[in-house]
Design a protein around this motif. Sequence first.
Motif, PDB file in Angstrom:
ATOM      1  N   GLN A   1     -11.864 -17.146  27.834  1.00  0.00           N
ATOM      2  CA  GLN A   1     -11.378 -16.826  26.489  1.00  0.00           C
ATOM      3  C   GLN A   1     -10.579 -15.526  26.510  1.00  0.00           C
ATOM      4  O   GLN A   1     -10.966 -14.575  27.193  1.00  0.00           O
ATOM      5  CB  GLN A   1     -12.558 -16.669  25.514  1.00  0.00           C
ATOM      6  CG  GLN A   1     -13.424 -17.903  25.358  1.00  0.00           C
ATOM      7  CD  GLN A   1     -12.684 -19.022  24.639  1.00  0.00           C
ATOM      8  OE1 GLN A   1     -11.799 -18.779  23.828  1.00  0.00           O
ATOM      9  NE2 GLN A   1     -13.052 -20.259  24.955  1.00  0.00           N
ATOM     10  N   PRO A   2      -9.473 -15.469  25.766  1.00  0.00           N
ATOM     11  CA  PRO A   2      -8.739 -14.202  25.676  1.00  0.00           C
ATOM     12  C   PRO A   2      -9.564 -13.152  24.943  1.00  0.00           C
ATOM     13  O   PRO A   2     -10.341 -13.472  24.039  1.00  0.00           O
ATOM     14  CB  PRO A   2      -7.478 -14.570  24.888  1.00  0.00           C
ATOM     15  CG  PRO A   2      -7.848 -15.803  24.123  1.00  0.00           C
ATOM     16  CD  PRO A   2      -8.835 -16.539  24.975  1.00  0.00           C
TER      17      PRO A   2
ATOM     18  N   GLN B   1      -7.669  -3.896  22.380  1.00  0.00           N
ATOM     19  CA  GLN B   1      -8.848  -4.358  23.114  1.00  0.00           C
ATOM     20  C   GLN B   1      -8.731  -4.147  24.615  1.00  0.00           C
ATOM     21  O   GLN B   1      -9.719  -4.232  25.337  1.00  0.00           O
ATOM     22  CB  GLN B   1      -9.143  -5.830  22.812  1.00  0.00           C
ATOM     23  CG  GLN B   1      -8.073  -6.819  23.241  1.00  0.00           C
ATOM     24  CD  GLN B   1      -7.087  -7.105  22.132  1.00  0.00           C
ATOM     25  OE1 GLN B   1      -6.829  -6.250  21.275  1.00  0.00           O
ATOM     26  NE2 GLN B   1      -6.540  -8.315  22.117  1.00  0.00           N
TER      27      GLN B   1
ATOM     28  N   SER C   1     -10.395 -10.524  22.328  1.00  0.00           N
ATOM     29  CA  SER C   1      -9.908 -10.241  20.972  1.00  0.00           C
ATOM     30  C   SER C   1     -10.460  -8.933  20.425  1.00  0.00           C
ATOM     31  O   SER C   1      -9.936  -8.389  19.459  1.00  0.00           O
ATOM     32  CB  SER C   1     -10.288 -11.381  20.022  1.00  0.00           C
ATOM     33  OG  SER C   1     -11.686 -11.593  20.009  1.00  0.00           O
ATOM     34  N   ALA C   2     -11.503  -8.414  21.035  1.00  0.00           N
ATOM     35  CA  ALA C   2     -12.097  -7.140  20.602  1.00  0.00           C
ATOM     36  C   ALA C   2     -12.751  -6.481  21.803  1.00  0.00           C
ATOM     37  O   ALA C   2     -13.274  -7.161  22.699  1.00  0.00           O
ATOM     38  CB  ALA C   2     -13.128  -7.372  19.500  1.00  0.00           C
TER      39      ALA C   2
ATOM     40  N   ALA D   1      -2.398  -4.102  23.650  1.00  0.00           N
ATOM     41  CA  ALA D   1      -3.310  -4.382  22.535  1.00  0.00           C
ATOM     42  C   ALA D   1      -4.545  -3.491  22.638  1.00  0.00           C
ATOM     43  O   ALA D   1      -4.990  -3.145  23.739  1.00  0.00           O
ATOM     44  CB  ALA D   1      -3.718  -5.849  22.545  1.00  0.00           C
TER      45      ALA D   1
ATOM     46  N   GLU E   1     -11.964 -12.039  30.818  1.00  0.00           N
ATOM     47  CA  GLU E   1     -11.196 -13.176  30.300  1.00  0.00           C
ATOM     48  C   GLU E   1     -11.231 -14.365  31.267  1.00  0.00           C
ATOM     49  O   GLU E   1     -11.367 -15.517  30.842  1.00  0.00           O
ATOM     50  CB  GLU E   1      -9.743 -12.754  30.062  1.00  0.00           C
ATOM     51  CG  GLU E   1      -9.574 -11.796  28.899  1.00  0.00           C
ATOM     52  CD  GLU E   1      -8.116 -11.497  28.604  1.00  0.00           C
ATOM     53  OE1 GLU E   1      -7.721 -11.575  27.431  1.00  0.00           O
ATOM     54  OE2 GLU E   1      -7.370 -11.178  29.554  1.00  0.00           O
TER      55      GLU E   1
ATOM     56  N   CYS F   1      -4.272  -7.961  32.119  1.00  0.00           N
ATOM     57  CA  CYS F   1      -5.012  -8.943  31.329  1.00  0.00           C
ATOM     58  C   CYS F   1      -4.710 -10.311  31.938  1.00  0.00           C
ATOM     59  O   CYS F   1      -3.914 -10.421  32.868  1.00  0.00           O
ATOM     60  CB  CYS F   1      -4.603  -8.904  29.856  1.00  0.00           C
ATOM     61  SG  CYS F   1      -2.832  -9.117  29.575  1.00  0.00           S
TER      62      CYS F   1
ATOM     63  N   GLN G   1     -16.273  -7.403  23.165  1.00  0.00           N
ATOM     64  CA  GLN G   1     -16.505  -8.568  24.017  1.00  0.00           C
ATOM     65  C   GLN G   1     -16.758  -8.181  25.472  1.00  0.00           C
ATOM     66  O   GLN G   1     -17.346  -8.965  26.235  1.00  0.00           O
ATOM     67  CB  GLN G   1     -15.308  -9.519  23.961  1.00  0.00           C
ATOM     68  CG  GLN G   1     -15.210 -10.316  22.678  1.00  0.00           C
ATOM     69  CD  GLN G   1     -13.980 -11.214  22.683  1.00  0.00           C
ATOM     70  OE1 GLN G   1     -13.032 -11.004  21.937  1.00  0.00           O
ATOM     71  NE2 GLN G   1     -13.979 -12.212  23.542  1.00  0.00           N
TER      72      GLN G   1
END
Length: 405
Positions: free
Chosen positions: A227-228, A189, A230-231, A187, A222, A148, A234
């Motif tokens: 943007q990180p 996502q 989150s789901a 995580a 990302e 990530c 995305q």
Amino acid sequence: MFAKLSALVGGGPALNVNIGHQYDTAWGCWTHHSCTSKDDGSASSVFKIAAADPNDVKLVAARNGVKRLKMLRHPNVLAFKDSLEVQEKGQTVLYLITEAVRPLATVLQELDLSGQHRDEYLATGMLHMTNAVSFINNSCNMIHGNLCMAAVVVTDSLDWKLHGFDLLSEHALTGDFALKHASWMVASQYKPAELAKCEWEAVQQGPSWAVDSWGLGCMMQEVFSGQPLSAVEQLRRTDVIPPALLADYQKLLSSHTGRRLNPSKVAESRFLNNKLVEVVGFMENISLKDSAEKDSFFKKLPAMIPAIPEPVAVRKLLPLLSSSLEFGGAPASAVSSLMLIGRCASCLLSVLPLPVLAVLPLPFDCTASAVCLLPPPFVCAAPAVCLYCPCRLSCFGAASRCCLA
């Protein structure tokens, strides 16, 4: 005296750095701090993780990450310096000391690039990450497991480095592998279906790159969206992905493990292999080039510099040019590119060592420069003439001034 005495009596190891600022973001359960050496003041980074139970799963995984990083050697992987495990205030604390780096998100926010410059820099960074992941998957036959944007850190010269190897496991998944016992650290996502369902047989039977190809797609989303994630939904946003990279992005995120694109194939993308990669790659390997190649490259370089983001040109390319001039790797024609990048005197003087300033070839016409490269008066340590202006005015006198000032 008392510090030395306590070290002798205490008998325990000590952290040989002064810990400074804590960054806002860090990979996994670690915290990331700047630090300096107590011996020579050189900059480093220190990553810290703590737990009350020395057998805590996150601490066990962290030990695996430190061990793996210590063994990995790749130009796009974070460089290991030292590690230390100690007891502090009833907790087991593990410190990992590395080369000086900052979180990618922090650097991108500060650079605030846009347009072509943003695309060039992000593409170069993604190429480096793709090469690092390909090395882990194809050369080492291992799985990173949690790719990530947080797994990327940036050096002072704006190079991207991969880290966060706590879950690194052999693709064969034999023995007590970290990916199985600490997969909860990933995580939801960022998890491909086989990892989310703990289908270890599917991971084992699929290609060695399958899990990390999905993670590389998440990182790409990302990085280009800024943007990180989150789901997982995305990942369907394709408008932020450069069109030239879209097909590779979609193949990385294939639902079928066997169809996911090998990172080594992504590294062949024409979009990722841009002008910035070409320029930096040539400069980093200039010692292997012959004189004809150097002459051809440095004739074209001034025309390519405007396409290079200014921070990258100053913090990455300028030191490379400086080094090549200092040690004789670059021809005299490289000076024009150096002047084009270092348009302000303070920029050049902060980067170029005095030997470079003193040995640049004469005669040298700097009338094309908008400003004099050396702020008057400048005291020369070598020839008693100004090397940077046609007048050759002596620079030894306090009142001497460059004719271009």
